[in-house]
Write a protein that holds these residues in place. Structure first.
Motif, PDB file in Angstrom:
ATOM      1  N   ILE A 210      -9.086  11.996-113.787  1.00 11.29           N
ATOM      2  CA  ILE A 210      -7.788  12.676-113.771  1.00 11.29           C
ATOM      3  C   ILE A 210      -7.980  14.174-113.568  1.00 11.29           C
ATOM      4  N   TYR A 211      -8.948  14.724-114.285  1.00  5.70           N
ATOM      5  CA  TYR A 211      -9.217  16.161-114.193  1.00  5.70           C
ATOM      6  C   TYR A 211      -9.653  16.537-112.773  1.00  5.70           C
TER       7      TYR A 211
ATOM      8  N   ILE B 165       0.025   7.986 -93.940  1.00  3.36           N
ATOM      9  CA  ILE B 165      -0.932   7.669 -95.007  1.00  3.36           C
ATOM     10  C   ILE B 165      -0.572   8.364 -96.327  1.00  3.36           C
ATOM     11  N   PRO B 166      -0.312   9.672 -96.350  1.00  2.00           N
ATOM     12  CA  PRO B 166       0.075  10.311 -97.616  1.00  2.00           C
ATOM     13  C   PRO B 166       1.573  10.261 -97.903  1.00  2.00           C
ATOM     14  N   LEU B 167       2.354   9.636 -97.016  1.00  2.14           N
ATOM     15  CA  LEU B 167       3.808   9.652 -97.168  1.00  2.14           C
ATOM     16  C   LEU B 167       4.310   9.005 -98.461  1.00  2.14           C
ATOM     17  N   PRO B 168       3.786   7.816 -98.899  1.00  2.00           N
ATOM     18  CA  PRO B 168       4.289   7.235-100.159  1.00  2.00           C
ATOM     19  C   PRO B 168       4.126   8.179-101.351  1.00  2.00           C
TER      20      PRO B 168
ATOM     21  N   THR C  79      -0.734   4.983-108.680  1.00  2.00           N
ATOM     22  CA  THR C  79      -1.667   6.090-108.881  1.00  2.00           C
ATOM     23  C   THR C  79      -2.446   6.377-107.609  1.00  2.00           C
ATOM     24  N   ALA C  80      -2.808   5.310-106.891  1.00  2.00           N
ATOM     25  CA  ALA C  80      -3.550   5.479-105.635  1.00  2.00           C
ATOM     26  C   ALA C  80      -2.739   6.278-104.624  1.00  2.00           C
ATOM     27  N   ALA C  81      -1.440   5.969-104.516  1.00  2.00           N
ATOM     28  CA  ALA C  81      -0.581   6.691-103.572  1.00  2.00           C
ATOM     29  C   ALA C  81      -0.474   8.163-103.954  1.00  2.00           C
TER      30      ALA C  81
ATOM     31  N   ARG D 172      -2.708   9.917-105.610  1.00  2.00           N
ATOM     32  CA  ARG D 172      -3.978  10.588-105.342  1.00  2.00           C
ATOM     33  C   ARG D 172      -4.196  10.796-103.853  1.00  2.00           C
ATOM     34  N   ILE D 173      -3.723   9.881-103.040  1.00  3.54           N
ATOM     35  CA  ILE D 173      -3.812  10.063-101.591  1.00  3.54           C
ATOM     36  C   ILE D 173      -2.987  11.284-101.175  1.00  3.54           C
ATOM     37  N   PHE D 174      -1.840  11.454-101.807  1.00  4.81           N
ATOM     38  CA  PHE D 174      -1.017  12.630-101.524  1.00  4.81           C
ATOM     39  C   PHE D 174      -1.718  13.913-101.971  1.00  4.81           C
ATOM     40  N   PHE D 175      -2.541  13.812-103.013  1.00  4.66           N
ATOM     41  CA  PHE D 175      -3.315  14.975-103.455  1.00  4.66           C
ATOM     42  C   PHE D 175      -4.287  15.437-102.367  1.00  4.66           C
ATOM     43  N   LEU D 176      -4.603  14.542-101.446  1.00  3.55           N
ATOM     44  CA  LEU D 176      -5.435  14.878-100.289  1.00  3.55           C
ATOM     45  C   LEU D 176      -4.589  14.911 -99.018  1.00  3.55           C
TER      46      LEU D 176
END
Length: 573
Positions: free
Chosen positions: A249-250, A468-471, A484-486, A488-492
């Motif tokens: 998480i960190y 890909i990061p849209l959700p 959570t995966a979606a 984190r993908i948005f975090f990138l």
């Protein structure tokens, strides 16, 4: 035709408004011989290549000093990072941004054309309008927001001059999201900005040279005052206790902040061709831009140190310079503090003006010039941007539309793939070779016409990039729960959009060859031209060819300054 050049100003005004027909003639640009050409869309001639390596260095160094950079460390430190680690995140994000910026400015500096024209080669003669439009809309919105910030600093200056300014009766309802003081500052900011709209991009670099000198001095003055008044730095007071037991998480939170820095730079990354096109030599934009942006770490460090010292003194963290300066006047309204805040506010207002011009007004002007070349050039586009930015009442965006602001914050997922697609197209598909004539040819025979004027490969790649990061982007609004995966993908988001869009476009072009892809067999950059000369009416562009160098026009006829020229004179840089 326009009013005769020997008319006085008042005679020109009288002629312009004497009839609708004369008005139309007066606003029509002589250089606009088609919907793809005017004097600011053609390759910049040598006399307009005024930006040197020092110009770009001063520009990026000066752009590092802005409100966003000053307060950038807040979210990082709130995550529990030390001041040093927070600054490292900012540094590495800016280094990555600088590398992409240099790459994106490469074609513009060699062919001396801006983003709207370069986009034709990638997205098509008509498909590029969509990508020009979405950038223009952002320019208007952020131009208004920056004008509002500038008005806040002007309001602060007036508070320093007039002790009764803060007690001025506010007759504006609270629901409007603005006070009378700030509204007056906003109007003054609009008036003060008007003269700068007369300056063409070829000369605006002088403004950034001044900003690169005065802004660091003002920032240094603020940080020295804060540390002296506090008796030291005391940066540790900003650290927020955070549970670091869950390493994943960190780590993902840190990645998200890295991505947010990239997102804040995304507009600059897309915009750079409109500045790089004026480089005196291609390598000038490389050295100047590669070194300038990473130095933003100094401004971020000053912001962190100042905020920490002030919080230690007064128990409140002022991350925004505007709030900091108001806080200083609230705590100590002496002649010394008023003078200091006045000059600091003056410099920050000037810095905000420079940021708005570089990041919003110049790109919008280039975009609207592309969309309305018959009536708008760069200078006219700058005036239009300022007027519309003033009219949208930007304080409503800041105070009444948090969802919209969240949208703008995550908008970088749409910009990342645009940049990567253009880079792949230029470096890998065409190997640095562009056909300048075809970039101004709207006929179906043009190699950049593609399918009905649209390069469907780039459109598909653009969609792949942001899908890909849209959700996770949708989930960031809080109205829809996503995995959570979606998230984190948005975090990138920017990084994934950049990689996915570029790779998708490269694969599509390998499978479905694009017109003009035969240029990839040439040595890299063989088709680079120094002074574009097209035969009058003899090229594949037909009647449009003569307009590529409108500055050669004399009394409606073009000088026969290069007789018996067949095709384009090539001079490899």
């Amino acid at each position: 035709m326009a009013p005769p050049p020997d008319y006085t100003f008042m005679e020109k005004v009288k002629y312009t408004f004497s009839s609708p027909r004369n008005f139309h003639r007066a606003i029509t640009l002589d250089s606009a011989t088609s919907k793809f050409i005017n004097e600011d869309l053609v390759p910049s001639p040598p006399e307009k290549r005024t930006w040197t390596a020092l110009s770009y260095l001063a520009y990026w160094w000066s752009e590092a000093w802005n409100i966003t950079t000053w307060s950038l460390g807040s979210s990082l430190i709130a995550l529990g990072l030390s001041v040093g680690n927070a600054l490292l995140v900012i540094l590495f994000a800016n280094i990555l941004s600088a590398l992409v910026i240099v790459a994106n400015g490469f074609a513009a500096s060699r062919y001396h054309i801006g983003y709207p024209v370069l986009a034709r080669a990638t997205f098509g003669m008509y498909g590029h309008y969509f990508f020009v439009l979405i950038r223009a809309i952002l320019g208007i919105i952020w131009g208004g927001v920056q004008l509002y910030f500038e008005g806040q600093f002007i309001s602060l200056m007036l508070r320093c001059i007039f002790p009764s300014w803060a007690r001025l009766t506010n007759t504006i309802p609270e629901s409007q999201g603005i006070t009378l003081q700030v509204l007056i500052g906003f109007v003054i900011a609009f008036i003060v900005t008007i003269p700068f709209m007369l300056i063409h991009t070829t000369k605006i670099h002088h403004l950034f040279s001044v900003k690169s000198f005065v802004m660091p001095l003002a920032g240094l003055g603020v940080v020295l005052w804060a540390t002296k008044a506090n008796g030291g730095v005391s940066a540790g007071v900003l650290s927020t206790p955070v549970d670091k037991s869950n390493v994943a998480i960190y780590a993902w939170n840190i990645i998200a902040q890295f991505n947010s820095v990239m997102g804040s730079n995304s507009a600059l990354i897309v915009t750079v061709p409109d500045l790089a096109r004026y480089s005196r030599r291609p390598r000038d934009q490389v050295f100047g831009q590669l070194l300038g942006l990473p130095m933003a770490i100094v401004c971020a460090a000053f912001g962190v140190i100042t905020t920490a010292a002030v919080q230690n003194m007064w128990g409140e963290a002022f991350w925004n310079p505007y709030d900091l300066f108001n806080g200083i006047l609230d705590h100590t309204y002496t002649s010394k503090s008023r003078a200091g805040v006045f000059f600091a506010s003056l410099v920050f207002a000037f810095a905000t003006l420079g940021t708005s011009i570089a990041c919003n007004i110049v790109p919008f002007a280039a975009d609207i010039t592309c969309m309305l070349p018959k009536y708008v050039n760069i200078v006219r586009g700058q005036f239009l941007c300022l007027i519309v930015a003033f009219a949208i009442t930007p304080w409503h965006i800041l105070t009444s539309a948090p969802t919209f602001l969240n949208f703008l914050g995550g908008y970088s997922i749409f910009q990342g793939s645009v940049v990567s697609i253009m880079l792949v197209d230029y470096f890998f598909i065409r190997r640095g070779n562009l056909d300048i004539s075809a970039l101004y040819d709207g006929s179906s025979k043009s190699k950049y016409f593609f399918t009905m004027g649209v390069n469907w490969r780039s459109i598909v790649a653009f969609i792949v990039g942001f899908v890909i990061p849209l959700p996770g982007f949708i989930g960031s609004f809080g109205t829809v729960t996503v995995s959570t995966a979606a998230t984190r993908i948005f975090f990138l988001g920017w990084e994934l959009s950049f990689l996915a869009g570029g790779v998708a476009y490269w694969i599509l072009c390998l499978v479905f060859k694009v017109p003009g892809q035969e240029d990839c067999h040439r040595p890299f950059g063989e088709m680079v031209h120094d002074d574009w000369i097209l035969p009058d009416g003899e090229s594949s562009m037909g009647s449009e060819a003569a307009a590529v160098h409108p500055q050669r026009q004399v009394h409606g006829e073009y000088e026969d300054y290069e007789k018996n020229v067949e095709g384009v004179r090539v001079n490899v840089i």
